[in-house]
Design a protein around this motif. Structure first.
Motif, PDB file in Angstrom:
ATOM      1  N   GLY A   1     -18.730 -31.431 -29.730  1.00  0.00           N
ATOM      2  CA  GLY A   1     -19.949 -32.212 -29.162  1.00  0.00           C
ATOM      3  C   GLY A   1     -20.235 -33.414 -30.166  1.00  0.00           C
ATOM      4  N   TYR A   2     -19.669 -33.233 -31.315  1.00  0.00           N
ATOM      5  CA  TYR A   2     -19.940 -34.098 -32.397  1.00  0.00           C
ATOM      6  C   TYR A   2     -19.475 -35.617 -31.719  1.00  0.00           C
ATOM      7  N   ILE A   3     -18.496 -35.822 -31.027  1.00  0.00           N
ATOM      8  CA  ILE A   3     -17.919 -37.064 -30.302  1.00  0.00           C
ATOM      9  C   ILE A   3     -18.972 -37.879 -30.156  1.00  0.00           C
ATOM     10  N   GLU A   4     -20.415 -37.166 -29.577  1.00  0.00           N
ATOM     11  CA  GLU A   4     -21.280 -38.317 -29.058  1.00  0.00           C
ATOM     12  C   GLU A   4     -22.463 -38.116 -30.188  1.00  0.00           C
ATOM     13  N   GLY A   5     -22.216 -37.762 -31.425  1.00  0.00           N
ATOM     14  CA  GLY A   5     -23.129 -37.591 -32.305  1.00  0.00           C
ATOM     15  C   GLY A   5     -23.776 -36.066 -32.634  1.00  0.00           C
ATOM     16  N   TYR A   6     -24.499 -35.964 -33.734  1.00  0.00           N
ATOM     17  CA  TYR A   6     -24.827 -34.352 -34.147  1.00  0.00           C
ATOM     18  C   TYR A   6     -25.883 -34.145 -33.310  1.00  0.00           C
TER      19      TYR A   6
ATOM     20  N   GLY B   1     -27.981 -32.711 -30.712  1.00  0.00           N
ATOM     21  CA  GLY B   1     -27.569 -32.162 -29.428  1.00  0.00           C
ATOM     22  C   GLY B   1     -26.285 -31.736 -29.012  1.00  0.00           C
ATOM     23  N   HIS B   2     -25.390 -31.751 -30.384  1.00  0.00           N
ATOM     24  CA  HIS B   2     -23.792 -31.910 -30.274  1.00  0.00           C
ATOM     25  C   HIS B   2     -23.545 -30.437 -29.464  1.00  0.00           C
ATOM     26  N   HIS B   3     -24.291 -29.292 -29.676  1.00  0.00           N
ATOM     27  CA  HIS B   3     -24.104 -28.075 -29.049  1.00  0.00           C
ATOM     28  C   HIS B   3     -24.123 -28.131 -27.523  1.00  0.00           C
ATOM     29  N   LYS B   4     -25.194 -28.980 -27.010  1.00  0.00           N
ATOM     30  CA  LYS B   4     -25.131 -29.181 -25.432  1.00  0.00           C
ATOM     31  C   LYS B   4     -24.143 -29.997 -25.091  1.00  0.00           C
ATOM     32  N   THR B   5     -23.730 -30.931 -25.817  1.00  0.00           N
ATOM     33  CA  THR B   5     -22.521 -31.821 -25.689  1.00  0.00           C
ATOM     34  C   THR B   5     -21.403 -30.904 -25.454  1.00  0.00           C
TER      35      THR B   5
ATOM     36  N   ARG C   1     -26.077 -22.945 -32.509  1.00  0.00           N
ATOM     37  CA  ARG C   1     -27.050 -23.499 -33.001  1.00  0.00           C
ATOM     38  C   ARG C   1     -28.378 -23.945 -31.971  1.00  0.00           C
ATOM     39  N   GLY C   2     -29.405 -24.402 -32.586  1.00  0.00           N
ATOM     40  CA  GLY C   2     -30.516 -24.739 -31.777  1.00  0.00           C
ATOM     41  C   GLY C   2     -31.226 -23.685 -31.060  1.00  0.00           C
TER      42      GLY C   2
END
Length: 218
Positions: A83-88, A90-94, A123-124
């Motif tokens: 999910g890091y592809i869309e930024g740190y 909320g990357h777990h949700k991505t 995380r989260g």
């Protein structure tokens, strides 16, 4: 001919075993391919998967989950950070969303839901009935995701530096404490701190206090 029947039965079992091994390799490779598509940090992801599986084995008597979940935990470890592809933030949700829409050979839709949820909870927030993806699982799988997500969260903390500093780990049950002993040839203060922090969820799931300690060489 009993002898022929016995040989035939053994051969059939070997064929089934071989097919299972092939399927595991295909799914593992598909997870690596998916991670590379989204530019994941491969060494860190492999380390998290390795540590998570080791923790699964060390705590087997506490969670009593079978090896099917062990494999799914490994796959989640490999793809948890895509999910890091869309930024740190909320990357777990991505990661959950990207995994759910991915084609991963060898996984049923149920398997993929479990992998996605485990990655989601590295995380989260902790799993809640109000989380749609978590609520969609059956009760047994929800309980398993709680354990697997907590194991992956701890594994992620044990590679806090993203340097694969932890080369080996062990666990000891001491009363109400689960002590995780880590070996880091170059030192692992950051990993101990990260493991202590991210191990709290596992402690809540297992009803124990999780402590991380660097194993001192003799």
């Amino acid at each position: 001919m009993p002898g022929v029947e016995r040989i035939w039965g053994q051969s059939s079992k070997l064929d089934v075993f071989s097919q299972e091994v092939i399927k595991l390799h295909e799914t593992h490779d598909a997870c690596i391919t998916l991670g590379r598509r989204y530019g994941f940090e491969e060494e860190h992801s492999r380390q998290d998967a390795r540590l998570a599986v080791r923790l699964f084995d060390l705590t087997a008597d506490l969670h009593d989950l079978d090896d099917e979940y062990r494999d799914l935990l490994s796959y989640a470890g490999l793809v948890h950070d895509i999910g890091y592809i869309e930024g740190y933030w909320g990357h777990h949700k991505t990661a959950y969303r990207l995994i759910m829409k991915a084609e991963l050979p060898g996984l049923t839709e149920r398997d993929k839901q479990i992998v996605a949820n485990v990655a989601r909870y590295h995380r989260g927030a902790k799993p809640k009935p109000s989380h749609t993806g978590f609520a969609a699982l059956d009760p047994d799988d929800r309980e398993a995701v709680m354990v697997l997500g907590a194991l992956l969260r701890l594994a992620d903390g044990l590679d806090r530096s993203h340097a694969s500093a932890v080369e080996a780990l062990d666990a000891q049950l001491d009363g109400d404490r689960l002590v995780i002993l880590v070996d880091c040839p170059l030192g692992c203060g950051t990993e101990v701190w990260g493991g202590e922090k991210k191990g709290r969820f596992l402690g809540q799931v297992l009803g124990l206090r999780v402590q991380v300690r660097e194993r001192l060489s003799k």
